[in-house]
Scaffold this motif. Structure first.
Motif, PDB file in Angstrom:
ATOM      1  N   THR A 242      12.626  -3.011  -0.013  1.00 12.98           N
ATOM      2  CA  THR A 242      12.913  -2.847  -1.434  1.00 12.98           C
ATOM      3  C   THR A 242      14.407  -2.757  -1.746  1.00 12.98           C
ATOM      4  O   THR A 242      14.781  -2.413  -2.870  1.00 12.98           O
ATOM      5  CB  THR A 242      12.218  -1.586  -1.978  1.00 12.98           C
TER       6      THR A 242
ATOM      7  N   LEU B  56       4.848  -1.131  -4.602  1.00 19.83           N
ATOM      8  CA  LEU B  56       5.812  -0.825  -3.538  1.00 19.83           C
ATOM      9  C   LEU B  56       5.134  -0.779  -2.175  1.00 19.83           C
ATOM     10  O   LEU B  56       5.722  -1.186  -1.165  1.00 19.83           O
ATOM     11  CB  LEU B  56       6.509   0.506  -3.838  1.00 19.83           C
ATOM     12  N   ASP B  57       3.881  -0.311  -2.146  1.00 22.97           N
ATOM     13  CA  ASP B  57       3.135  -0.324  -0.883  1.00 22.97           C
ATOM     14  C   ASP B  57       2.919  -1.750  -0.392  1.00 22.97           C
ATOM     15  O   ASP B  57       3.045  -2.034   0.808  1.00 22.97           O
ATOM     16  CB  ASP B  57       1.774   0.357  -1.070  1.00 22.97           C
TER      17      ASP B  57
ATOM     18  N   ARG C 157       7.879  -0.589   1.704  1.00 22.94           N
ATOM     19  CA  ARG C 157       8.950   0.329   1.309  1.00 22.94           C
ATOM     20  C   ARG C 157      10.266   0.002   2.015  1.00 22.94           C
ATOM     21  O   ARG C 157      11.334   0.354   1.513  1.00 22.94           O
ATOM     22  CB  ARG C 157       8.543   1.766   1.623  1.00 22.94           C
TER      23      ARG C 157
ATOM     24  N   ILE D  94       2.209   4.379 -13.441  1.00 23.33           N
ATOM     25  CA  ILE D  94       2.957   4.917 -12.299  1.00 23.33           C
ATOM     26  C   ILE D  94       2.258   4.549 -10.997  1.00 23.33           C
ATOM     27  O   ILE D  94       2.893   4.115 -10.025  1.00 23.33           O
ATOM     28  CB  ILE D  94       3.104   6.443 -12.431  1.00 23.33           C
ATOM     29  N   GLU D  95       0.932   4.697 -10.977  1.00 24.85           N
ATOM     30  CA  GLU D  95       0.175   4.335  -9.778  1.00 24.85           C
ATOM     31  C   GLU D  95       0.323   2.851  -9.471  1.00 24.85           C
ATOM     32  O   GLU D  95       0.451   2.453  -8.307  1.00 24.85           O
ATOM     33  CB  GLU D  95      -1.301   4.696  -9.967  1.00 24.85           C
TER      34      GLU D  95
ATOM     35  N   GLU E 262       3.593   2.342  -7.743  1.00 25.48           N
ATOM     36  CA  GLU E 262       3.511   2.830  -6.357  1.00 25.48           C
ATOM     37  C   GLU E 262       2.717   1.866  -5.467  1.00 25.48           C
ATOM     38  O   GLU E 262       3.100   1.589  -4.325  1.00 25.48           O
ATOM     39  CB  GLU E 262       2.869   4.218  -6.333  1.00 25.48           C
TER      40      GLU E 262
ATOM     41  N   SER F  29      -4.223  -0.046 -12.988  1.00 27.12           N
ATOM     42  CA  SER F  29      -3.207   0.094 -11.937  1.00 27.12           C
ATOM     43  C   SER F  29      -3.101  -1.172 -11.091  1.00 27.12           C
ATOM     44  O   SER F  29      -1.989  -1.598 -10.724  1.00 27.12           O
ATOM     45  CB  SER F  29      -3.531   1.290 -11.037  1.00 27.12           C
TER      46      SER F  29
ATOM     47  N   ARG G 106       0.069  -3.556 -10.566  1.00 27.90           N
ATOM     48  CA  ARG G 106       0.482  -3.855  -9.193  1.00 27.90           C
ATOM     49  C   ARG G 106       0.651  -5.346  -8.966  1.00 27.90           C
ATOM     50  O   ARG G 106       1.688  -5.805  -8.456  1.00 27.90           O
ATOM     51  CB  ARG G 106      -0.555  -3.313  -8.202  1.00 27.90           C
TER      52      ARG G 106
ATOM     53  N   TRP H  34      -0.049   7.562 -16.392  1.00 28.91           N
ATOM     54  CA  TRP H  34      -0.247   7.751 -14.950  1.00 28.91           C
ATOM     55  C   TRP H  34      -0.779   6.497 -14.255  1.00 28.91           C
ATOM     56  O   TRP H  34      -0.341   6.184 -13.135  1.00 28.91           O
ATOM     57  CB  TRP H  34      -1.138   8.969 -14.690  1.00 28.91           C
TER      58      TRP H  34
END
Length: 256
Positions: free
Chosen positions: A142, A134-135, A139, A127-128, A131, A95, A99, A124
């Protein structure tokens, strides 16, 4: 003129110009994982990379270097850690890799990103990773950014699956190193497939639970979870056409 769609094939000024043109950047996610006696360890790298290359050429995009290591191979979907050659990353590490790549692409003003996954266990954690990116980006910052995350096997049309499996589809989990992946590899890199070496000791009959630390005994010794019989170049081309065509349609729709 360098017309390669692979980002790493360009000099940095060429890459800067390509990115500035605004085309989508593709990030293939793979794995280095056993795929039976008949296929190379890099199946999950080769397939998403080849699909990204085809789509990028059609839509004017770039393909970032493929992540060659995936989240931990599991017995019921990839054979697990018992097979030599498989190199795993923890979900957390994977992840963070996703990222960091996405954040750096954003830093370089890439705003259209397609993450194409080729390894079941990456679902998964990828996906993490998105996320978490984006953190980091924020947010509230974006606007104009769109990240699409795709598992390539989801785009095989029901009609195609029915043609390939007239007696019933075993399901994507048991398709590890089996007809779908073998056919795709026959269409993309036949030099990495030797069907004469395939061992027909499946399909696996897994119990509906996981057991640790010892993996279930139901994993076929070959590492092939279903079957290789019936794998053909033609079937691989059907699957490629489904995936590439659907991705092009989605990109044209999402990145107007």
């Amino acid at each position: 003129m360098n017309d390669s769609v692979f980002l790493a094939d360009h000099t940095w000024p060429e890459a800067e110009a390509k990115i500035a043109a605004g085309g989508p950047v593709f990030l293939p996610l793979g794995a280095t994982e056993q795929h039976g006696h008949h296929m190379a360890l890099n199946v999950d790298v080769v397939i998403p990379t080849a699909i990204c290359e085809r789509v990028a050429r059609a839509v004017g995009g770039l393909v970032a270097p493929t992540v060659p290591y995936g989240n931990r191979s599991q017995p019921r979907s990839g054979g697990g850690p018992a097979f030599p050659g498989t190199i795993n990353l923890s979900a957390h590490t994977f992840s963070l890799v996703v990222r960091d790549i996405l954040v750096d692409l954003y830093r370089q003003k890439v705003r259209r990103i397609v993450v194409l996954n080729g390894h079941y266990e990456n679902i998964w954690p990828s996906i993490e990773g998105i996320e978490l990116a984006l953190d980091v980006i924020g947010r509230d910052k974006t606007d104009g950014l769109t990240i699409l995350r795709i598992d390539h096997w989801e785009f095989a049309r029901p009609e195609t699956i029915a043609r390939i499996f007239p007696d019933g589809y075993p399901g994507i989990e048991l398709e590890h190193a089996s007809v779908l992946e073998t056919s795709l590899m026959l269409a993309i890199r036949p030099d990495l497939v030797d069907l004469d070496r395939a061992l027909h000791d499946g399909p696996a009959q897994f119990r509906p639970y996981d057991r640790f630390p010892k993996p279930p005994v139901e994993v076929p010794p070959s590492g092939v979870l279903s079957m290789t019989e019936g794998s053909t170049v033609e079937k691989g081309e059907w699957l490629l056409a489904d995936c590439v065509g659907r991705m092009i349609d989605i990109i044209n729709e999402e990145f107007k």
